[in-house]
Design an enzyme around this catalytic site. Structure first.
Site, PDB file in Angstrom:
ATOM      1  N   HIS A 117      71.812  86.666  27.617  1.00  0.00           N
ATOM      2  CA  HIS A 117      70.750  85.922  28.310  1.00  0.00           C
ATOM      3  C   HIS A 117      69.752  85.411  27.271  1.00  0.00           C
ATOM      4  O   HIS A 117      69.478  86.081  26.276  1.00  0.00           O
ATOM      5  CB  HIS A 117      70.066  86.842  29.329  1.00  0.00           C
ATOM      6  CG  HIS A 117      69.119  86.085  30.206  1.00  0.00           C
ATOM      7  ND1 HIS A 117      67.844  85.763  29.798  1.00  0.00           N
ATOM      8  CD2 HIS A 117      69.274  85.565  31.442  1.00  0.00           C
ATOM      9  CE1 HIS A 117      67.258  85.073  30.773  1.00  0.00           C
ATOM     10  NE2 HIS A 117      68.105  84.945  31.773  1.00  0.00           N
ATOM     11  N   GLY A 129      62.618  79.938  34.461  1.00  0.00           N
ATOM     12  CA  GLY A 129      61.292  80.422  34.845  1.00  0.00           C
ATOM     13  C   GLY A 129      60.198  79.374  34.750  1.00  0.00           C
ATOM     14  O   GLY A 129      59.016  79.686  34.829  1.00  0.00           O
ATOM     15  N   GLU A 168      66.647  85.326  27.189  1.00  0.00           N
ATOM     16  CA  GLU A 168      65.531  86.241  26.884  1.00  0.00           C
ATOM     17  C   GLU A 168      65.967  87.305  25.890  1.00  0.00           C
ATOM     18  O   GLU A 168      65.206  87.712  25.014  1.00  0.00           O
ATOM     19  CB  GLU A 168      64.998  86.860  28.189  1.00  0.00           C
ATOM     20  CG  GLU A 168      64.185  85.845  28.980  1.00  0.00           C
ATOM     21  CD  GLU A 168      64.223  86.030  30.476  1.00  0.00           C
ATOM     22  OE1 GLU A 168      64.585  87.119  30.956  1.00  0.00           O
ATOM     23  OE2 GLU A 168      63.895  85.057  31.180  1.00  0.00           O
ATOM     24  N   SER A 180      65.658  78.039  37.207  1.00  0.00           N
ATOM     25  CA  SER A 180      64.837  77.568  38.327  1.00  0.00           C
ATOM     26  C   SER A 180      65.668  77.096  39.525  1.00  0.00           C
ATOM     27  O   SER A 180      65.331  76.125  40.194  1.00  0.00           O
ATOM     28  CB  SER A 180      63.886  76.461  37.874  1.00  0.00           C
ATOM     29  OG  SER A 180      62.982  76.961  36.896  1.00  0.00           O
ATOM     30  N   GLY A 239      67.078  83.786  38.814  1.00  0.00           N
ATOM     31  CA  GLY A 239      66.070  84.749  38.391  1.00  0.00           C
ATOM     32  C   GLY A 239      65.013  84.919  39.476  1.00  0.00           C
ATOM     33  O   GLY A 239      65.177  85.659  40.437  1.00  0.00           O
ATOM     34  N   GLY A 240      63.915  84.201  39.306  1.00  0.00           N
ATOM     35  CA  GLY A 240      62.757  84.358  40.186  1.00  0.00           C
ATOM     36  C   GLY A 240      63.083  84.353  41.672  1.00  0.00           C
ATOM     37  O   GLY A 240      62.575  85.197  42.427  1.00  0.00           O
ATOM     38  N   GLU A 265      72.594  78.100  31.100  1.00  0.00           N
ATOM     39  CA  GLU A 265      71.177  78.226  31.431  1.00  0.00           C
ATOM     40  C   GLU A 265      70.333  77.519  30.372  1.00  0.00           C
ATOM     41  O   GLU A 265      70.026  78.113  29.322  1.00  0.00           O
ATOM     42  CB  GLU A 265      70.774  79.695  31.475  1.00  0.00           C
ATOM     43  CG  GLU A 265      71.518  80.501  32.513  1.00  0.00           C
ATOM     44  CD  GLU A 265      70.703  81.705  32.954  1.00  0.00           C
ATOM     45  OE1 GLU A 265      70.411  81.791  34.143  1.00  0.00           O
ATOM     46  OE2 GLU A 265      70.344  82.532  32.101  1.00  0.00           O
ATOM     47  N   ASN A 323      69.530  87.810  39.049  1.00  0.00           N
ATOM     48  CA  ASN A 323      69.090  88.566  37.873  1.00  0.00           C
ATOM     49  C   ASN A 323      67.640  88.981  38.104  1.00  0.00           C
ATOM     50  O   ASN A 323      66.735  88.153  38.019  1.00  0.00           O
ATOM     51  CB  ASN A 323      69.223  87.663  36.630  1.00  0.00           C
ATOM     52  CG  ASN A 323      68.621  88.291  35.384  1.00  0.00           C
ATOM     53  OD1 ASN A 323      68.295  89.479  35.367  1.00  0.00           O
ATOM     54  ND2 ASN A 323      68.478  87.490  34.342  1.00  0.00           N
ATOM     55  N   TRP A 324      67.457  90.240  38.404  1.00  0.00           N
ATOM     56  CA  TRP A 324      66.099  90.723  38.743  1.00  0.00           C
ATOM     57  C   TRP A 324      65.230  90.913  37.503  1.00  0.00           C
ATOM     58  O   TRP A 324      64.033  91.174  37.627  1.00  0.00           O
ATOM     59  CB  TRP A 324      66.183  92.038  39.520  1.00  0.00           C
ATOM     60  CG  TRP A 324      66.831  91.933  40.871  1.00  0.00           C
ATOM     61  CD1 TRP A 324      67.437  90.841  41.429  1.00  0.00           C
ATOM     62  CD2 TRP A 324      66.923  92.971  41.860  1.00  0.00           C
ATOM     63  NE1 TRP A 324      67.907  91.126  42.688  1.00  0.00           N
ATOM     64  CE2 TRP A 324      67.609  92.441  42.973  1.00  0.00           C
ATOM     65  CE3 TRP A 324      66.519  94.306  41.902  1.00  0.00           C
ATOM     66  CZ2 TRP A 324      67.867  93.184  44.122  1.00  0.00           C
ATOM     67  CZ3 TRP A 324      66.783  95.062  43.037  1.00  0.00           C
ATOM     68  CH2 TRP A 324      67.451  94.502  44.143  1.00  0.00           C
ATOM     69  N   LYS A 325      65.824  90.853  36.331  1.00  0.00           N
ATOM     70  CA  LYS A 325      65.090  91.063  35.073  1.00  0.00           C
ATOM     71  C   LYS A 325      64.330  92.401  35.134  1.00  0.00           C
ATOM     72  O   LYS A 325      64.814  93.345  35.751  1.00  0.00           O
ATOM     73  CB  LYS A 325      64.177  89.868  34.798  1.00  0.00           C
ATOM     74  CG  LYS A 325      64.956  88.540  34.865  1.00  0.00           C
ATOM     75  CD  LYS A 325      64.222  87.350  34.342  1.00  0.00           C
ATOM     76  CE  LYS A 325      65.125  86.134  34.443  1.00  0.00           C
ATOM     77  NZ  LYS A 325      64.533  84.921  33.881  1.00  0.00           N
TER      78      LYS A 325
HETATM   79  P1  PGA Z   1      64.900  81.603  36.855  1.00  0.00           P
HETATM   80  O1  PGA Z   1      65.734  82.505  35.835  1.00  0.00           O
HETATM   81  O2  PGA Z   1      65.768  81.371  38.064  1.00  0.00           O
HETATM   82  O3  PGA Z   1      63.675  82.408  37.177  1.00  0.00           O
HETATM   83  O4  PGA Z   1      64.591  80.317  36.154  1.00  0.00           O
HETATM   84  C1  PGA Z   1      67.111  82.301  35.654  1.00  0.00           C
HETATM   85  C2  PGA Z   1      67.648  83.298  34.663  1.00  0.00           C
HETATM   86  O5  PGA Z   1      66.920  83.669  33.722  1.00  0.00           O
HETATM   87  O6  PGA Z   1      68.792  83.752  34.777  1.00  0.00           O
END
Ligand code: PGA
Length: 253
Positions: free
Chosen positions: A97, A175, A99, A215, A236-237, A169, A10-12
């Site tokens: 998600h 993050g 966010e 993470s 994500g990251g 998640e 997930n590149w956000k």
């Molecule tokens: P993260 O994000 O790996 O940066 O913790 C995961 C996600 O939001 O899907």
């Protein structure tokens, strides 16, 4: 029942078109050998979907989107309908998600409607659930996940159920560099699978892939993915650098 491991990046809200194309080229090289054992998808921002789709042609990497609107088209300024994503070669859509829930008011009922739109357009949903730190500390994790799951999945039968991907998640792990331990994650994943069994029966529940997200990195992926009900990861990251993401893809023993 062997479920094919599914790692999604997930590149956000990251990467220009030019940067996206560089990352795709690097990823194609880095994971070209991992063919059947693991399914891989990447979710670039909307603006990069079309060029990335072209750049993924003849690759073993699927394309995902990070959100969509529940309606096919209409007066919804600034939104993107599921058929528009399908047209670009998108296979999966991430929905709910944390966010989007926390920053944009996404609700379980909204995710439920978007899920119907995604399935109708011929794509597959990746539905995210997870508790906040306060909820975990109040021992409410399993209840919160149950409410989210039932709200998101209501009205879908077993025939559709097998198409779902669920991503657990924990919000406190996203993050933050804090990962759930494999034991904490497995406990919730097993609970999710038992809820799915209640909704759709054991046969379907055994087919649903449940990703862990929060993470995930190369050094914790193997341990998480070794758990019986952890069928992949939503990253994500660590999905923003080809070497890091490829190391996670290769972590599945
Ligand atoms: P993260 O994000 O790996 O940066 O913790 C995961 C996600 O939001 O899907």
């Amino acid at each position: 029942m062997t479920r094919r491991c599914f790692i999604a990046g997930n590149w956000k809200m990251n990467k220009s078109v030019a940067e996206s194309l560089v990352l795709v080229r690097e990823l194609r090289n880095a994971i070209s050998v991992v063919r059947d054992r693991v399914e891989v998808a990447i979710a670039p921002p909307f603006t990069a979907l079309h060029p990335v789709s072209k750049a993924l042609e003849d690759s073993n990497i699927s394309l995902a989107a990070q959100n969509c609107h529940a309606a096919e088209s209409g007066a919804f300024t600034g939104e993107i309908g599921a058929p528009m994503l399908k047209e670009l070669g998108v296979s999966y859509v991430i929905l709910g998600h944390s966010e989007r829930r926390q920053l944009f008011g996404e609700t379980d009922a909204g995710v439920n409607r978007k899920t119907a739109a995604v399935l109708k357009a011929g794509m597959l949903p990746i539905i995210c659930v997870g508790e906040t730190l306060d909820e975990r500390e109040a021992s409410r994790t399993l209840a919160v996940v149950e409410t989210q799951l039932k709200g998101c999945l209501g009205g879908f039968g077993a025939a559709e159920g097998a198409k779902f991907v669920i991503a657990y998640e924990p919000v406190w792990a996203i993050g933050t560099g804090k990962t759930a331990t494999s034991r904490q994650a497995q406990e919730v994943h097993a609970h999710i699978r038992s809820l799915l069994t209640g909704l759709w029966g054991a046969d379907t529940a055994q087919q649903v892939r449940i990703q862990y997200g929060g993470s995930v990195k190369a050094d914790n992926a193997a341990e998480l993915l070794s758990q019986p009900d952890i069928d992949g990861a939503l990253v994500g990251g660590a999905s923003l650098k080809a070497a890091d993401f490829a190391a996670i893809v290769k972590a599945k023993a």
